[in-house]
Design an enzyme around this catalytic site. Structure first.
Site, mmCIF file in Angstrom:
data_model
loop_
_atom_site.group_PDB
_atom_site.id
_atom_site.type_symbol
_atom_site.label_atom_id
_atom_site.label_comp_id
_atom_site.label_asym_id
_atom_site.label_seq_id
_atom_site.Cartn_x
_atom_site.Cartn_y
_atom_site.Cartn_z
ATOM 1 C CD GLU A 54 -3.565 14.959 2.722
ATOM 2 O OE1 GLU A 54 -3.671 14.273 3.749
ATOM 3 O OE2 GLU A 54 -3.013 14.547 1.689
ATOM 4 N NE ARG A 79 -5.819 6.759 7.470
ATOM 5 C CZ ARG A 79 -5.308 7.265 6.351
ATOM 6 N NH1 ARG A 79 -4.138 7.879 6.375
ATOM 7 N NH2 ARG A 79 -5.933 7.139 5.204
ATOM 8 C CG LEU A 119 2.259 7.119 4.546
ATOM 9 C CD1 LEU A 119 2.570 8.137 3.450
ATOM 10 C CD2 LEU A 119 2.772 5.743 4.134
ATOM 11 C CG HIS A 149 -9.966 8.210 -0.512
ATOM 12 N ND1 HIS A 149 -10.414 9.116 -1.443
ATOM 13 C CD2 HIS A 149 -8.842 8.741 0.012
ATOM 14 C CE1 HIS A 149 -9.580 10.148 -1.482
ATOM 15 N NE2 HIS A 149 -8.616 9.945 -0.600
ATOM 16 C CG ASN A 174 5.163 1.500 -4.772
ATOM 17 O OD1 ASN A 174 6.096 2.274 -4.620
ATOM 18 N ND2 ASN A 174 4.910 0.903 -5.918
ATOM 19 C CG HIS A 223 -8.185 4.945 1.584
ATOM 20 N ND1 HIS A 223 -7.400 4.819 0.463
ATOM 21 C CD2 HIS A 223 -7.587 5.905 2.351
ATOM 22 C CE1 HIS A 223 -6.373 5.653 0.547
ATOM 23 N NE2 HIS A 223 -6.454 6.307 1.690
ATOM 24 C CG ASN A 241 -2.176 -0.817 1.023
ATOM 25 O OD1 ASN A 241 -2.254 -1.613 0.086
ATOM 26 N ND2 ASN A 241 -3.147 -0.643 1.875
ATOM 27 N NE ARG A 274 -9.486 10.829 3.435
ATOM 28 C CZ ARG A 274 -8.217 10.434 3.478
ATOM 29 N NH1 ARG A 274 -7.920 9.204 3.813
ATOM 30 N NH2 ARG A 274 -7.259 11.262 3.174
HETATM 31 P P1 FAD Z 1 1.975 -1.952 3.370
HETATM 32 O O1 FAD Z 1 2.673 -0.792 2.801
HETATM 33 O O2 FAD Z 1 0.672 -2.321 2.770
HETATM 34 O O3 FAD Z 1 2.954 -3.199 3.274
HETATM 35 C C1 FAD Z 1 2.497 -4.497 3.587
HETATM 36 C C2 FAD Z 1 3.548 -5.485 3.131
HETATM 37 O O4 FAD Z 1 3.258 -6.778 3.647
HETATM 38 C C3 FAD Z 1 3.634 -5.646 1.627
HETATM 39 O O5 FAD Z 1 4.996 -5.710 1.273
HETATM 40 C C4 FAD Z 1 2.950 -6.992 1.382
HETATM 41 O O6 FAD Z 1 3.368 -7.643 0.211
HETATM 42 C C5 FAD Z 1 3.383 -7.743 2.623
HETATM 43 N N1 FAD Z 1 2.531 -8.893 2.971
HETATM 44 C C6 FAD Z 1 1.194 -8.894 3.224
HETATM 45 N N2 FAD Z 1 0.781 -10.151 3.527
HETATM 46 C C7 FAD Z 1 1.880 -10.943 3.481
HETATM 47 C C8 FAD Z 1 2.101 -12.327 3.666
HETATM 48 N N3 FAD Z 1 1.108 -13.198 3.962
HETATM 49 N N4 FAD Z 1 3.374 -12.815 3.535
HETATM 50 C C9 FAD Z 1 4.400 -11.976 3.204
HETATM 51 N N5 FAD Z 1 4.237 -10.658 2.986
HETATM 52 C C10 FAD Z 1 2.995 -10.148 3.130
HETATM 53 N N6 FAD Z 1 -1.484 7.121 4.124
HETATM 54 C C11 FAD Z 1 -0.939 8.317 4.431
HETATM 55 O O7 FAD Z 1 -0.538 8.540 5.584
HETATM 56 N N7 FAD Z 1 -0.825 9.280 3.472
HETATM 57 C C12 FAD Z 1 -1.251 9.103 2.187
HETATM 58 O O8 FAD Z 1 -1.120 9.987 1.364
HETATM 59 C C13 FAD Z 1 -1.846 7.859 1.857
HETATM 60 N N8 FAD Z 1 -2.313 7.634 0.599
HETATM 61 C C14 FAD Z 1 -2.772 6.387 0.292
HETATM 62 C C15 FAD Z 1 -3.161 6.123 -1.032
HETATM 63 C C16 FAD Z 1 -3.568 4.837 -1.379
HETATM 64 C C17 FAD Z 1 -3.997 4.557 -2.806
HETATM 65 C C18 FAD Z 1 -3.613 3.811 -0.406
HETATM 66 C C19 FAD Z 1 -4.051 2.423 -0.770
HETATM 67 C C20 FAD Z 1 -3.255 4.077 0.905
HETATM 68 C C21 FAD Z 1 -2.834 5.362 1.263
HETATM 69 N N9 FAD Z 1 -2.441 5.644 2.573
HETATM 70 C C22 FAD Z 1 -1.922 6.882 2.863
HETATM 71 C C23 FAD Z 1 -2.393 4.593 3.591
HETATM 72 C C24 FAD Z 1 -0.937 4.094 3.712
HETATM 73 O O9 FAD Z 1 -0.378 3.997 2.424
HETATM 74 C C25 FAD Z 1 -0.866 2.740 4.391
HETATM 75 O O10 FAD Z 1 -1.613 2.730 5.572
HETATM 76 C C26 FAD Z 1 0.594 2.389 4.726
HETATM 77 O O11 FAD Z 1 1.384 2.495 3.560
HETATM 78 C C27 FAD Z 1 0.683 0.988 5.297
HETATM 79 O O12 FAD Z 1 2.039 0.650 5.426
HETATM 80 P P2 FAD Z 1 2.418 -0.792 5.986
HETATM 81 O O13 FAD Z 1 3.889 -0.857 5.952
HETATM 82 O O14 FAD Z 1 1.709 -1.030 7.256
HETATM 83 O O15 FAD Z 1 1.754 -1.812 4.937
HETATM 84 C C1 SIN Z 2 -5.162 11.004 -0.270
HETATM 85 O O1 SIN Z 2 -4.161 11.411 -0.865
HETATM 86 O O2 SIN Z 2 -6.316 11.435 -0.457
HETATM 87 C C2 SIN Z 2 -4.991 9.886 0.711
HETATM 88 C C3 SIN Z 2 -4.377 10.400 1.933
HETATM 89 C C4 SIN Z 2 -4.501 9.389 3.048
HETATM 90 O O3 SIN Z 2 -5.053 8.299 2.866
HETATM 91 O O4 SIN Z 2 -4.038 9.708 4.142
#
Ligand code: FAD
Ligand code: SIN
Length: 534
Positions: free
Chosen positions: A125, A386, A392, A244, A53, A351, A51, A290
């Site tokens: 935001e 949230r 992040l 979202h 990325n 989202h 996510n 939101r």
């Molecule tokens: P992730 O980044 O989702 O990483 C999870 C990892 O675990 C991945 O590598 C996956 O492959 C791995 N994984 C999962 N299951 C398994 C398994 N069974 N075995 C091995 N590996 C596994 N948040 C913000 O604060 N600001 C933003 O602007 C924002 N924009 C967003 C836009 C979008 C489109 C989305 C979808 C989300 C957005 N968010 C934003 C939310 C934020 O991106 C996520 O909450 C955050 O990136 C989560 O990070 P994480 O490291 O917890 O999980």
């Molecule tokens: C967005 O850019 O609208 C997403 C931001 C977030 O999920 O925090």
């Protein structure tokens, strides 16, 4: 890496620290934990597929002298609708600037004010009372992911791509089970892999894929929540799913988010007749919180019988749109859309999961040896809703806390036991794609943006009917994901049933008001050896 013998055929990896997931939480922790021992990361697809990325808007932190910790704390508590843990929020906000500076040191390239190289370009935001969103154009997540992967390589972190974690490996020889690693499968060879570690850090992200429409990529199947729950860890607040308001329509097959920042720059939501409707729902109109915007769009679509609304981006000057949203512009054009001249079709989509595996301020879960951070965890920071761009930040702050707790845990002797034998392959073939579609449809219909008692009860019964059709002890990633989606879906529905009020992201037509009786977290504890849910 060694070959294991006896019952535990397959590959055996021994490491000091095991990290599941290569998003912002997993990589931040891995880089820091590498100071204390050998670190092995397993990730179920390519290392960038997370996510993280896809994050667009940015990461919230107090970086401007005119802003204050008190203001960021107040905004976060306001969004959380009474359920935030104040200690967790203070920790989040007060360590935010240091964690952002650390990301910069790791090599993440954020956007700076034009002509002022040392001054970050901060966006604003919804719900934030100041400009505090640190960003990298509209590709913040990609910049963070790349910067962290480079830093992880420099720290000699070993990343195994395409390794799917099936279940946590538990040592049950003591009075309480202890996590001693993971049982996984190498997707490229199909071989079973057992990884033993002194510390396991769960960073598997969220579960947007449990809903029919989601902004999340395919990896977000709630595997970590399901694995931790099966291992005995309590989970909390799973009813608080953030939808979202503006995913590009159609959402399938590849979801694409139109960032809230586009409304921040002046875009306006309109119905099929061109009427701007948000002013009728909230004094802040298109910049309302939101959840209010998502519910308003849902109501307008139901009223008009349409499957999307329009985002009018024409108030944004074309040059400014191109400079501020280069990725959104490019993606829209690749889909035959031409903002800001032409409006964009948009629809709400699942989202972000505010709840998750219960953790303390040092990322410890209810299972010894297991830490968790990022979207998989429930730290208490978000409460019932949230604040934009706080996720992040939460991931880096609590990954850092986990790293500080790690040296003591690395010193704990590692289990010398053989891993349990892999479960037998289940006999009869199952229509996994059909089951996955059915689970996602049930959640969308029964536990979506607006809920009610009858819909939740129906969803719970429909999901329970699927239980006998879903493989127990699955051995393939595809079967495991369906089992995890079903378990997480059932936990979401159960949590929503338990909260007989409306608060934050949980809105129930049957109980439209908030009720102080429910001013507490919804915690579900697994009961070992018994079916955990009715
Ligand atoms: P992730 O980044 O989702 O990483 C999870 C990892 O675990 C991945 O590598 C996956 O492959 C791995 N994984 C999962 N299951 C398994 C398994 N069974 N075995 C091995 N590996 C596994 N948040 C913000 O604060 N600001 C933003 O602007 C924002 N924009 C967003 C836009 C979008 C489109 C989305 C979808 C989300 C957005 N968010 C934003 C939310 C934020 O991106 C996520 O909450 C955050 O990136 C989560 O990070 P994480 O490291 O917890 O999980
Ligand atoms: C967005 O850019 O609208 C997403 C931001 C977030 O999920 O925090």
């Amino acid at each position: 890496m060694t070959r294991a013998g006896g019952a535990a055929r397959g590959t055996r990896i021994e490491t000091d620290v095991l990290v599941l997931g290569s998003g912002i939480a997993g990589l931040t922790y891995a880089i820091k934990a590498a100071r204390h021992g050998r670190v092995t990361v397993l990730t179920k697809k390519e290392d960038t597929e997370a996510n993280t990325n896809y994050a667009q808007g940015g990461i919230a932190a107090v970086m401007d002298p005119s802003d204050s910790f008190a203001a960021h704390i107040a905004d976060t508590l306001e969004a959380g609708a009474g359920l935030c843990d104040r200690r967790a929020v203070a920790l989040l906000v007060e360590s935010g600037p240091d964690r952002v500076r650390e990301l910069i040191e790791y090599g993440v390239r954020f956007t700076y004010q034009r002509g002022e190289p040392g001054r970050l370009s901060l966006a604003r935001e919804g719900g934030h009372s100041a400009r505090r969103i640190v960003r990298a154009d509209d590709l913040t997540g990609r910049a963070i992911e790349r910067g962290l992967l480079d830093a992880a390589a420099r720290a000699s972190v070993k990343i195994h791509e395409h390794y799917f974690a099936l279940d946590l490996w538990l040592d049950r020889s003591g009075p309480l089970p202890r996590c001693v690693g993971v049982l996984a499968v190498d997707r490229e060879t199909g071989e079973d892999v057992a990884v033993s570690a002194n510390v396991t850090f769960l960073a598997t992200g969220g579960c947007g894929q449990v809903y029919r429409f989601t902004t999340n990529p395919g990896i977000a199947t709630g595997d970590g929540i399901a694995m931790a729950f099966r291992a005995g860890a309590p989970v909390a607040n799973l009813e608080f799913v953030q939808f979202h308001p503006t995913a590009l329509y159609p959402v399938e097959p590849r979801p694409f988010l139109i960032s809230e920042a586009v409304r921040g720059e002046g875009a306006i939501l309109r119905d099929a007749e061109g009427r701007a409707f948000m002013a009728g729902y909230h004094p802040l109109a298109d910049l309302a919180p939101r959840d209010v915007v998502a519910r308003a769009i849902d109501a307008e679509m139901r009223r008009a019988g349409t499957d999307h609304v329009w985002l009018d981006t024409s108030p944004i000057a074309p040059d400014h749109f191109a400079e501020r949203f280069p990725n959104i512009l490019e993606t829209c054009r690749s889909r035959g859309l031409d903002p800001p001249t032409a409006p964009l079709p948009v629809v709400p989509a699942a989202h972000y999961m505010c709840g998750g595996v219960v953790t303390d301020l040092d990322a410890r879960t209810g299972v010894a040896g297991l830490l968790a951070a990022g979207e998989v965890a429930c730290t208490g920071v978000h409460g019932a809703n949230r604040l934009a761009s706080n996720s992040l930040l939460e991931a880096v702050v609590f990954a850092d806390r986990a790293a500080r707790a790690t040296p003591d845990m690395v010193a704990t002797p590692r289990s010398g036991a053989d891993p349990p034998p892999p479960p037998r392959r289940s006999g009869s073939p199952t229509d996994l794609d059909g089951l996955r579609r059915r689970i996602r449809e049930i959640l969308w219909t029964g536990a979506g943006i607006v809920r009610d008692d009858a819909g939740l009860a129906a969803a719970e019964a429909q999901l329970a009917e699927l239980v006998p059709r879903v493989p127990t002890n699955p051995r393939t990633p595809e079967a495991a994901e369906v089992a995890n989606l079903l378990l997480v879906g059932r936990l979401i529905v159960r949590s929503a049933i338990l909260r007989k009020e409306s608060r934050g992201l949980h809105f129930s037509r049957s109980h439209p008001d908030s009720d102080p009786t429910f001013l507490h977290d919804t915690i579900i504890r697994p009961c070992e050896g018994k079916e955990p849910l009715p």
